[in-house]
Scaffold this motif. Structure first.
Motif, PDB file in Angstrom:
ATOM      1  N   GLN A  72       0.727  -1.121  -0.071  1.00  0.00           N
ATOM      2  CA  GLN A  72      -0.197   0.112  -0.251  1.00  0.00           C
ATOM      3  C   GLN A  72       0.881   1.083  -0.031  1.00  0.00           C
ATOM      4  O   GLN A  72       0.682   2.124  -0.601  1.00  0.00           O
ATOM      5  CB  GLN A  72      -0.809  -0.021   1.189  1.00  0.00           C
ATOM      6  N   GLU A  73       1.785   1.253   0.702  1.00  0.00           N
ATOM      7  CA  GLU A  73       2.762   2.251   0.864  1.00  0.00           C
ATOM      8  C   GLU A  73       3.456   2.540  -0.412  1.00  0.00           C
ATOM      9  O   GLU A  73       4.010   3.797  -0.935  1.00  0.00           O
ATOM     10  CB  GLU A  73       3.790   2.131   2.090  1.00  0.00           C
ATOM     11  N   GLU A  74       3.942   1.357  -0.891  1.00  0.00           N
ATOM     12  CA  GLU A  74       4.650   1.489  -2.209  1.00  0.00           C
ATOM     13  C   GLU A  74       3.716   1.997  -3.347  1.00  0.00           C
ATOM     14  O   GLU A  74       4.200   2.955  -4.283  1.00  0.00           O
ATOM     15  CB  GLU A  74       5.154   0.102  -2.599  1.00  0.00           C
ATOM     16  N   ARG A  97       1.275   3.950  -2.888  1.00  0.00           N
ATOM     17  CA  ARG A  97       1.212   5.465  -2.811  1.00  0.00           C
ATOM     18  C   ARG A  97       2.562   6.233  -3.220  1.00  0.00           C
ATOM     19  O   ARG A  97       2.393   7.365  -3.633  1.00  0.00           O
ATOM     20  CB  ARG A  97       0.810   5.793  -1.228  1.00  0.00           C
ATOM     21  N   ILE A  98       3.496   5.924  -2.907  1.00  0.00           N
ATOM     22  CA  ILE A  98       4.876   6.609  -3.373  1.00  0.00           C
ATOM     23  C   ILE A  98       4.974   6.483  -4.832  1.00  0.00           C
ATOM     24  O   ILE A  98       5.367   7.654  -5.536  1.00  0.00           O
ATOM     25  CB  ILE A  98       6.242   5.798  -2.776  1.00  0.00           C
ATOM     26  N   ALA A 121       3.957  11.851  -1.554  1.00  0.00           N
ATOM     27  CA  ALA A 121       4.697  10.615  -0.835  1.00  0.00           C
ATOM     28  C   ALA A 121       6.093  10.630  -1.094  1.00  0.00           C
ATOM     29  O   ALA A 121       6.807   9.752  -0.383  1.00  0.00           O
ATOM     30  CB  ALA A 121       3.981   9.579  -1.089  1.00  0.00           C
TER      31      ALA A 121
END
Length: 125
Positions: A101-103, A105-106, A112
């Motif tokens: 999920q963070e990847e 977003r980045i 981000a």
């Protein structure tokens, strides 16, 4: 924290082909690489921590007590589950889900991309 050195080792041992695949891959290409190369090592590192915490709060005993009552429930099939292994599996899956999920977003949200390296890698997308 237990997973960090394992993930760093996977990063250090990444091949040029792996790196290219991450840069040109889908929204979770890096996470997929780490999951593929380090899931079993992450699980091994987390296992004693999870077992200790599960024992500390008595989850295993409570689960066994509950499962001991299952045969008395009509039409209830008693599952064969090691609760600690199940929690470990879900913890590892959860780690990689959050990473993915963070990847994503980045890769998709310029806000981000908080470092110059991230901006240079993903800023043009």
């Amino acid at each position: 924290p237990a997973a960090k050195p394992i993930l760093l080792d996977a990063l250090k041992s990444m091949s040029i082909t792996d790196a290219k695949g991450i840069l040109t891959g889908g929204p979770t290409a890096a996470t997929d690489y780490f999951k593929r190369t380090s899931s079993s090592k992450v699980a091994a590192a987390l296992s004693p921590i999870i077992n200790q915490q599960m024992d500390k709060v008595g989850v295993g005993q409570k689960f066994e007590s509950l499962m001991g009552k299952a045969p008395s429930i009509p039409f209830m099939k008693t599952p064969t589950v090691n609760i600690n292994d199940y929690v470990l599996q879900k913890a590892v899956e959860g780690l990689f889900t959050v990473m993915g999920q963070e990847e994503t977003r980045i890769r998709t949200d310029p806000a981000a991309q908080v470092s110059p390296v991230l901006k240079s890698l993903f800023g043009g997308r």
